[in-house]
Enzyme design. Structure first.
Site, PDB file in Angstrom:
ATOM      1  N   GLY A 115      -8.266 -18.506  16.210  1.00 49.02           N
ATOM      2  CA  GLY A 115      -7.543 -19.640  16.787  1.00 49.02           C
ATOM      3  C   GLY A 115      -8.364 -20.532  17.692  1.00 49.02           C
ATOM      4  NE  ARG A 146     -13.606 -23.389   7.306  1.00 48.54           N
ATOM      5  CZ  ARG A 146     -12.297 -23.569   7.434  1.00 48.54           C
ATOM      6  NH1 ARG A 146     -11.653 -24.321   6.589  1.00 48.54           N
ATOM      7  NH2 ARG A 146     -11.642 -22.971   8.397  1.00 48.54           N
ATOM      8  N   GLY A 197      -6.981 -17.058  11.148  1.00 50.76           N
ATOM      9  CA  GLY A 197      -5.919 -16.103  10.822  1.00 50.76           C
ATOM     10  C   GLY A 197      -6.470 -14.756  10.387  1.00 50.76           C
ATOM     11  CE  LYS A 230       5.237 -20.021  23.612  1.00 55.00           C
ATOM     12  NZ  LYS A 230       6.167 -20.411  22.573  1.00 55.00           N
TER      13      LYS A 230
HETATM   14  P1  AMP Z   1      -3.788 -19.504  21.624  1.00 56.49           P
HETATM   15  O1  AMP Z   1      -3.755 -20.341  20.377  1.00 56.49           O
HETATM   16  O2  AMP Z   1      -2.688 -18.524  21.741  1.00 56.49           O
HETATM   17  O3  AMP Z   1      -5.156 -18.911  21.864  1.00 56.49           O
HETATM   18  O4  AMP Z   1      -3.481 -20.501  22.830  1.00 56.49           O
HETATM   19  C1  AMP Z   1      -4.328 -21.544  23.154  1.00 56.49           C
HETATM   20  C2  AMP Z   1      -3.594 -22.502  24.006  1.00 56.49           C
HETATM   21  O5  AMP Z   1      -3.255 -21.894  25.226  1.00 56.49           O
HETATM   22  C3  AMP Z   1      -4.430 -23.711  24.369  1.00 56.49           C
HETATM   23  O6  AMP Z   1      -3.874 -24.828  23.736  1.00 56.49           O
HETATM   24  C4  AMP Z   1      -4.320 -23.803  25.880  1.00 56.49           C
HETATM   25  O7  AMP Z   1      -4.066 -25.110  26.329  1.00 56.49           O
HETATM   26  C5  AMP Z   1      -3.123 -22.917  26.188  1.00 56.49           C
HETATM   27  N1  AMP Z   1      -3.164 -22.405  27.559  1.00 56.49           N
HETATM   28  C6  AMP Z   1      -4.135 -21.721  28.168  1.00 56.49           C
HETATM   29  N2  AMP Z   1      -3.836 -21.491  29.451  1.00 56.49           N
HETATM   30  C7  AMP Z   1      -2.642 -22.040  29.696  1.00 56.49           C
HETATM   31  C8  AMP Z   1      -1.801 -22.153  30.850  1.00 56.49           C
HETATM   32  N3  AMP Z   1      -2.164 -21.626  32.005  1.00 56.49           N
HETATM   33  N4  AMP Z   1      -0.630 -22.806  30.712  1.00 56.49           N
HETATM   34  C9  AMP Z   1      -0.272 -23.346  29.538  1.00 56.49           C
HETATM   35  N5  AMP Z   1      -1.020 -23.271  28.406  1.00 56.49           N
HETATM   36  C10 AMP Z   1      -2.189 -22.623  28.480  1.00 56.49           C
END
Ligand code: AMP
Length: 397
Positions: free
Chosen positions: A354, A35, A377, A198
């Protein structure tokens, strides 16, 4: 866009909002200087023009209280080392001490002010506090993308005290340009790869992005909500039953807008969420009970590869598997490799928001993609189509 390039800082004091919210070890030594390095070109431009720089930042979450553990004093030497200039630390960011230090500052010098968030007024966006900050420079530069989505005193409110004397630093300008490329000006076909855990956390991004892209790859844990919504069996995979209708609606909207959606056709399923679990490749819509899909399967990766290689502008947000666990990282690494290849063939690739940034850094793709965003963010909010207050404040007069 009013950038630092439009100004000459000869004999001027620049008040620069940087993001020096850096990670430190137990001895307060900075463990990752990226940074600070990211802000360097802006600071050096001011000095080379013949000006001087007053740096302000937050560090951690002191919540309006003085807290020596979060003092920027600890990082002053590292900032000096990175910039190659002796930086003077001032133990407050407003008031007599700060004003005196700035008044006595010679051209060519750099001052680092104490943590802005030692004052509760910073996060409240207090106007009086912003006015006090504004006394510390002739021109205001915002170069902190990581906080551009916050209407804080130093990121947004202070700008009103610098009519026509404010601009984006190089880093912030680059971030804006990268987002613009994906959202508006990028060469077609434009592809968004959205992964992660999610649907619920990505829904606003998906809805906004459907108007901008030609192809949408959906990967990671989100997959299973889409698969189950279409009648598939997802076993014990992560799935948001209450978002199934939404998933169907997204697919309908995509069709109406002419966006091609690419969802995994097979997955690497495991009988436990563990590195040493038993695994097998199964059809994405026939995952047995007791098994969960944790990474993209080989046919899926072939499909993803084809789309990625024909795209000219690529946004990547979110891993396509549980990349933190070695056994389920291969899909995410493969996607990184395809993007690397596409980038070498001239595509523009942006990674942001993220966990995708940590995945990219962990697997060494950082310098293989065109641009890695520095603000989690802030990037997510930009992708959601929101106008960031820190950016709007520079645009207005
Ligand atoms: P995000 O912060 O929403 O981008 O989510 C990232 C997280 O999604 C990471 O910690 C991954 O381990 C999780 N992730 C990715 N694929 C899967 C999956 N098939 N089942 C459970 N978690 C997942």
């Amino acid at each position: 866009m009013r950038t630092i390039e439009h100004f000459n800082f000869d004999n001027k004091k620049a008040l620069i909002r940087v993001d020096f919210n850096v990670p430190q070890d137990e001895n307060f030594d900075v463990t990752d200087t990226s940074r600070i390095e990211a802000a360097k070109p802006t600071i050096i431009k001011v000095l080379e023009d013949g000006g001087s720089a007053v740096l302000m930042s937050h560090l951690g979450r002191p919540k309006g209280q003085r807290n020596d553990e979060m003092s920027l004093r600890h990082i002053c030497k590292t900032v000096s080392d990175v910039l190659g200039v002796q930086v003077k630390f001032v133990p407050d960011c407003v008031g007599e001490a700060a004003e005196k230090a700035v008044a006595e500052m010679e051209m060519g010098e750099v001052i680092l002010l104490e943590n802005l968030r030692f004052h509760a007024e910073e996060e409240k966006g207090d106007e009086n506090f912003a006015e006090q900050l504004s006394k510390l420079g002739d021109i205001y530069i915002n170069d902190a993308f990581g906080t551009a989505h916050r209407a804080h005193a130093s990121t947004t409110i202070v700008a009103k005290f610098f009519p026509e004397r404010k601009c984006f630093g190089y880093l912030l300008a680059q971030e804006i340009e990268a987002i613009e490329k994906v959202m508006r000006t990028g060469e077609k076909p434009v592809l968004a790869i959205l992964g992660g855990a999610k649907v619920s956390s990505k829904i606003t991004i998906i809805e906004n992005i459907l108007d901008k892209v030609d192809h949408l790859i959906i990967g990671g844990g989100m997959t299973f909500t889409f698969v189950k919504a279409q009648g598939g069996k997802v076993g014990d995979s992560i799935c948001e039953d209450d978002k199934m209708e939404l998933a169907l609606d997204i697919l309908k909207q995509a069709k109406e807008k002419g966006v091609e959606v690419h969802i995994p056709v097979d997955v690497l399923a495991a009988n436990a969420f563990a590195n040493d679990a038993d695994t097998k490749v199964v059809d994405v819509s026939q995952i047995p009970d007791g098994w969960q899909g944790l990474d993209a399967g080989p046919k899926t990766l072939e499909n993803f590869k084809e789309v990625i290689l024909k795209s000219r502008t690529i946004l990547w947000n979110g891993p396509v598997g549980v990349f933190e666990i070695e056994s389920f990282a291969k899909g995410t690494i493969a996607v990184g490799n395809y993007i690397d290849e596409a980038t070498k063939n001239g595509a523009f690739s942006l990674v942001g928001g993220g966990d995708s940034v940590s995945a990219v850094k962990q697997f060494g793709f950082e310098h293989k993609v065109s641009y890695v965003s520095t603000g989690g963010g802030a990037m997510l909010e930009s992708l959601e189509g929101k106008t960031l207050p820190g950016i709007a404040a520079i645009m207005q007069d």
